[in-house]
Write an enzyme that holds these catalytic residues in place. Structure first.
Site, PDB file in Angstrom:
ATOM      1  N   ARG A   1      10.602 -32.582  11.113  1.00 43.27           N
ATOM      2  CA  ARG A   1       9.510 -32.340  12.074  1.00 43.27           C
ATOM      3  C   ARG A   1       8.679 -31.129  11.676  1.00 43.27           C
ATOM      4  O   ARG A   1       7.481 -31.051  12.003  1.00 43.27           O
ATOM      5  CB  ARG A   1      10.054 -32.168  13.485  1.00 43.27           C
ATOM      6  CG  ARG A   1      10.874 -30.907  13.708  1.00 43.27           C
ATOM      7  CD  ARG A   1      11.540 -30.898  15.066  1.00 43.27           C
ATOM      8  NE  ARG A   1      12.216 -29.635  15.376  1.00 43.27           N
ATOM      9  CZ  ARG A   1      13.379 -29.252  14.875  1.00 43.27           C
ATOM     10  NH1 ARG A   1      14.017 -30.030  14.003  1.00 43.27           N
ATOM     11  NH2 ARG A   1      13.924 -28.098  15.217  1.00 43.27           N
ATOM     12  N   HIS A   2       9.276 -30.204  10.923  1.00 45.19           N
ATOM     13  CA  HIS A   2       8.522 -29.018  10.500  1.00 45.19           C
ATOM     14  C   HIS A   2       7.457 -29.374   9.469  1.00 45.19           C
ATOM     15  O   HIS A   2       6.420 -28.737   9.400  1.00 45.19           O
ATOM     16  CB  HIS A   2       9.479 -27.949   9.958  1.00 45.19           C
ATOM     17  CG  HIS A   2      10.531 -27.578  10.967  1.00 45.19           C
ATOM     18  ND1 HIS A   2      10.218 -26.967  12.159  1.00 45.19           N
ATOM     19  CD2 HIS A   2      11.865 -27.790  10.970  1.00 45.19           C
ATOM     20  CE1 HIS A   2      11.338 -26.793  12.857  1.00 45.19           C
ATOM     21  NE2 HIS A   2      12.347 -27.289  12.157  1.00 45.19           N
TER      22      HIS A   2
ATOM     23  N   ARG B   1       4.236 -30.279  11.001  1.00 47.18           N
ATOM     24  CA  ARG B   1       3.472 -29.101  11.454  1.00 47.18           C
ATOM     25  C   ARG B   1       2.785 -28.407  10.272  1.00 47.18           C
ATOM     26  O   ARG B   1       1.637 -27.961  10.375  1.00 47.18           O
ATOM     27  CB  ARG B   1       4.422 -28.152  12.201  1.00 47.18           C
ATOM     28  CG  ARG B   1       4.908 -28.808  13.491  1.00 47.18           C
ATOM     29  CD  ARG B   1       6.202 -28.277  14.020  1.00 47.18           C
ATOM     30  NE  ARG B   1       6.657 -29.120  15.138  1.00 47.18           N
ATOM     31  CZ  ARG B   1       7.861 -29.040  15.691  1.00 47.18           C
ATOM     32  NH1 ARG B   1       8.751 -28.172  15.250  1.00 47.18           N
ATOM     33  NH2 ARG B   1       8.185 -29.838  16.688  1.00 47.18           N
TER      34      ARG B   1
ATOM     35  N   CYS C   1       3.245  -3.181   3.976  1.00 47.65           N
ATOM     36  CA  CYS C   1       2.400  -2.038   4.332  1.00 47.65           C
ATOM     37  C   CYS C   1       3.140  -1.272   5.416  1.00 47.65           C
ATOM     38  O   CYS C   1       4.353  -1.452   5.573  1.00 47.65           O
ATOM     39  CB  CYS C   1       0.988  -2.471   4.743  1.00 47.65           C
ATOM     40  SG  CYS C   1       0.881  -3.547   6.186  1.00 47.65           S
ATOM     41  N   GLY C   2       2.458  -0.416   6.170  1.00 51.30           N
ATOM     42  CA  GLY C   2       3.161   0.380   7.168  1.00 51.30           C
ATOM     43  C   GLY C   2       3.853  -0.485   8.212  1.00 51.30           C
ATOM     44  O   GLY C   2       5.050  -0.354   8.478  1.00 51.30           O
ATOM     45  N   THR C   3       3.071  -1.388   8.803  1.00 47.60           N
ATOM     46  CA  THR C   3       3.621  -2.275   9.834  1.00 47.60           C
ATOM     47  C   THR C   3       3.813  -3.705   9.355  1.00 47.60           C
ATOM     48  O   THR C   3       4.511  -4.486   9.998  1.00 47.60           O
ATOM     49  CB  THR C   3       2.647  -2.353  11.023  1.00 47.60           C
ATOM     50  OG1 THR C   3       1.382  -2.835  10.522  1.00 47.60           O
ATOM     51  CG2 THR C   3       2.466  -0.996  11.693  1.00 47.60           C
TER      52      THR C   3
ATOM     53  N   HIS D   1      11.922 -23.035   9.066  1.00 45.64           N
ATOM     54  CA  HIS D   1      10.937 -23.778   9.861  1.00 45.64           C
ATOM     55  C   HIS D   1       9.527 -23.710   9.293  1.00 45.64           C
ATOM     56  O   HIS D   1       8.774 -24.672   9.404  1.00 45.64           O
ATOM     57  CB  HIS D   1      10.910 -23.242  11.300  1.00 45.64           C
ATOM     58  CG  HIS D   1      12.112 -23.636  12.104  1.00 45.64           C
ATOM     59  ND1 HIS D   1      12.184 -23.487  13.469  1.00 45.64           N
ATOM     60  CD2 HIS D   1      13.306 -24.173  11.718  1.00 45.64           C
ATOM     61  CE1 HIS D   1      13.367 -23.918  13.909  1.00 45.64           C
ATOM     62  NE2 HIS D   1      14.074 -24.329  12.857  1.00 45.64           N
TER      63      HIS D   1
ATOM     64  N   ASP E   1       0.875  -1.172   0.000  1.00 39.97           N
ATOM     65  CA  ASP E   1       0.000   0.000   0.000  1.00 39.97           C
ATOM     66  C   ASP E   1       0.916   1.227   0.000  1.00 39.97           C
ATOM     67  O   ASP E   1       2.137   1.106  -0.206  1.00 39.97           O
ATOM     68  CB  ASP E   1      -0.994  -0.039   1.180  1.00 39.97           C
ATOM     69  CG  ASP E   1      -0.327   0.139   2.541  1.00 39.97           C
ATOM     70  OD1 ASP E   1       0.918   0.236   2.588  1.00 39.97           O
ATOM     71  OD2 ASP E   1      -1.045   0.186   3.555  1.00 39.97           O
TER      72      ASP E   1
ATOM     73  N   GLY F   1      -1.491  -5.613   8.675  1.00 38.16           N
ATOM     74  CA  GLY F   1      -2.685  -5.772   7.843  1.00 38.16           C
ATOM     75  C   GLY F   1      -2.451  -6.742   6.698  1.00 38.16           C
ATOM     76  O   GLY F   1      -3.283  -7.625   6.432  1.00 38.16           O
TER      77      GLY F   1
END
Ligand code: RB5
Length: 152
Positions: free
Chosen positions: A132-133, A136, A65-67, A98, A8, A70
């Site tokens: 093992r990953h 998961r 995005c900014g952080t 992982h 964004d 989102g």
């Protein structure tokens, strides 16, 4: 290696530094926007990138995005997407080793371009460890399937 990127307005500047790095690495890059600093809604761009990765039209994606928050929330709604929001080099490495993250999510207002590019290189160069990953990741796929088929 096909990679799609998106941001964004909050991630636009960092995206152009990351795009340059990816081109230097010889990758085939599709920039799915945004392409100017007008205020836009991050779900629109997360959706474009996540669809490309989910449909296997791209091998990998990067969202900014900014952080990064989102973008990661939206991207992880899509089947087969494992989007990892990372804030340092160790997380970037773990995201591949992982989690086999197929979308890396960065915060344009959190990271310097230099650090972000270092993290992108680490993520691209790291190798998924499996073992093992994989058990998961198989569980994540099972949960995804159960949600889609309304079993949970
Ligand atoms: C846009 O101002 C900002 O909310 C967005 O870039 C992102 O940080 C959201 O998580």
């Amino acid at each position: 290696m096909r990679i799609v990127i998106g941001s964004d307005h909050g991630g636009l500047e960092l995206k152009s530094a990351v795009n340059e790095l990816l081109q230097q690495r010889g990758m085939t890059v599709s920039d799915l926007g945004t392409d100017n600093d007008d205020s836009v809604d991050y779900p629109d761009f997360a959706e474009r990138v996540a669809i490309a990765v989910s449909r296997l039209e791209a091998d990998l994606g990067i969202l900014i995005c900014g952080t990064g928050i989102g973008m990661s929330i939206v991207a992880n709604k899509f089947p087969k997407v494992r989007a990892a929001l990372v804030t340092d080099e160790f997380m970037a490495q773990m995201a591949k080793e992982h989690n086999d993250a197929n979308i890396l999510v960065l915060g344009g207002r959190v990271l310097t371009a230099e650090r972000a590019c270092r993290m992108v290189n680490i993520w691209l160069d790291a190798i998924y460890e499996g073992g093992r990953h994989q058990r998961r990741l198989d569980k994540i796929a099972r949960i995804e399937d159960d949600v889609r088929n309304e079993r949970i």
